[in-house]
Design an enzyme around this catalytic site. Structure first.
Site, mmCIF file in Angstrom:
data_model
loop_
_atom_site.group_PDB
_atom_site.id
_atom_site.type_symbol
_atom_site.label_atom_id
_atom_site.label_comp_id
_atom_site.label_asym_id
_atom_site.label_seq_id
_atom_site.Cartn_x
_atom_site.Cartn_y
_atom_site.Cartn_z
ATOM 1 C CB SER A 191 -0.935 0.010 1.212
ATOM 2 O OG SER A 191 -0.191 0.004 2.419
ATOM 3 C CG HIS A 219 -4.055 -2.154 -0.447
ATOM 4 N ND1 HIS A 219 -4.620 -0.908 -0.305
ATOM 5 C CD2 HIS A 219 -3.511 -2.463 0.762
ATOM 6 C CE1 HIS A 219 -4.423 -0.466 0.921
ATOM 7 N NE2 HIS A 219 -3.753 -1.395 1.593
ATOM 8 C CE LYS A 249 -7.001 -1.453 2.588
ATOM 9 N NZ LYS A 249 -7.506 -2.052 3.839
#
Length: 399
Positions: A191, A219, A249
């Protein structure tokens, strides 16, 4: 004599190190919103609307009507909360439907949903209780904490270096007794650097020593391989023992998941303390995540994200910025922490929110602005972002 905690002194020390953070109130979760300083017990005083390049809401689905309706339907038909641990009365058809969809997406026999990605990491490593965990040096804090709680020993290998992993495994194998249980753990997309782990090479190394490989797709879930992650993009579903990620996310909800074979999931639902002793995921969150996953798999939402990413990367690099990585996370390297913090502030002056990341989160001399585009950013948003970076960069003196 006192045995209490002087938290005021700890806060002052963080202030001296320029590490103290404060809450900002966001009016709504969207590509554009207004912010206010932490009002404590008072009313929030919102300022002008700004365009947000600071969220992990990569597909822009947190305020999507389809996802909102799915959350509402979950609340109306099942309830606003699960009411108990999944092992008591908190297991519902909605949880099972989400888990079936995740397992299908990840190419596994089964999936298990946790209350957060953090809980999934800590609970899984703790339940496995490996004799040794081989962990990438830039793994997420939840993986690090899982190792602290559950691993007898943690061996850190150089970032994204399969050769270093293999060397460290060889070194341990020369002294370890027979029957040790080893776990290799890595993020797939990192990230802070926006780079990708060499998963095929890690699979090779793990298989050579009979270790298990666990990949955190926090992610990446929803963005690669037909709604899956990097594991699916690389065709490695049958070689990665444990696939893990979040629903908070790209899937615009809350919670985490573990996907793997039947035996793994059955064991975790019995032995992962963060699952056993937590109330089940709230049904609205499960419903929202399931609908977001459907959108990621069946629409062009991810294509729109990658087009946005390409536009921003090319525009920033054309100005002279160095943009790290190869993914939807765009770390704009600044170097000096003071310059990065000032650039953050100047971007806000131009109506753009993109956070400065500085040590100890990243190494000294590598402070950066982390740009996180959304699929829902418009051409006007992208123009505003690029114009802001050009103007702010000149004001700070980094361009």
């Amino acid at each position: 004599m006192t045995h209490g905690f002087d938290l005021g002194d700890r806060l002052r020390e963080r202030e001296r190190q320029d590490l103290r953070r404060h809450l900002d109130v966001t009016e709504r979760v969207a590509r554009r919103t207004r912010f206010a300083d932490d009002p404590k017990s008072g009313a929030a005083d919102f300022g002008e609307e700004m365009v947000v390049f600071a969220a992990n809401n990569y597909l822009g689905l947190a305020d999507d009507g389809r996802v909102q309706r799915a959350a509402e339907q979950g609340a109306r038909t099942v309830g606003t909360g699960a009411g108990a641990s999944r092992l008591v009365t908190g297991d519902t058809r909605l949880h099972r439907a989400l888990e079936r969809d995740l397992a299908d997406c990840k190419g596994t026999e089964r999936a298990l949903v946790f209350s957060s990605g953090y809980a999934a990491n800590v609970g899984t490593i703790d339940a496995l209780a490996p004799d040794a965990v081989f962990s990438d040096e830039l793994n997420h804090a939840s993986i690090i904490d899982g190792c602290r709680v559950g691993a007898a020993e943690t061996v850190v290998y150089d970032h994204c270096e399969a050769d270093d992993l293999r060397a460290k495994m060889a070194e341990r194998a020369s002294t370890a007794g027979d029957g040790e249980q080893w776990l290799v753990v890595t993020d797939s997309v990192f990230s802070m650097d926006g780079d990708v782990a060499p998963l095929a090479a890690l699979c090779d190394a793990a298989e050579e020593y009979g270790a298990w490989l666990m990949v955190d797709e926090a992610h990446a879930t929803g963005l690669f391989g037909n709604g899956g992650g990097v594991v699916q993009r690389e065709g490695l579903s049958d070689r990665v023992d444990i696939q893990l990620g979040t629903l908070s996310k790209a899937l615009a909800s809350q919670g985490g998941y573990v996907a793997g074979d039947e035996e793994l999931v059955e064991y975790l639902l019995n032995a992962a303390r963060s699952f056993v002793f937590s109330t089940g995921l709230a049904p609205p969150a499960a419903g929202a995540a399931r609908e977001a996953l459907r959108i990621a798999r069946e629409t062009d939402q991810t294509d729109r994200l990658w087009e946005t990413v390409e536009t921003l990367r090319e525009g920033l690099e054309a100005m002279g910025y160095e943009v790290l990585g190869e993914t939807h996370i765009l770390p704009v390297l600044v170097g000096d922490r003071v310059d990065a913090l000032e650039l953050d502030e100047r971007l806000r002056d131009h109506g753009v929110v993109a956070p400065a990341i500085r040590p100890p989160t990243v190494p000294e001399g590598t402070s950066r602005i982390r740009v996180a585009p959304m699929a829902t950013h418009t051409d006007a948003d992208l123009t505003q972002c690029l114009d802001a970076f050009e103007a702010a960069g000149k004001e700070v003196g980094v361009l």
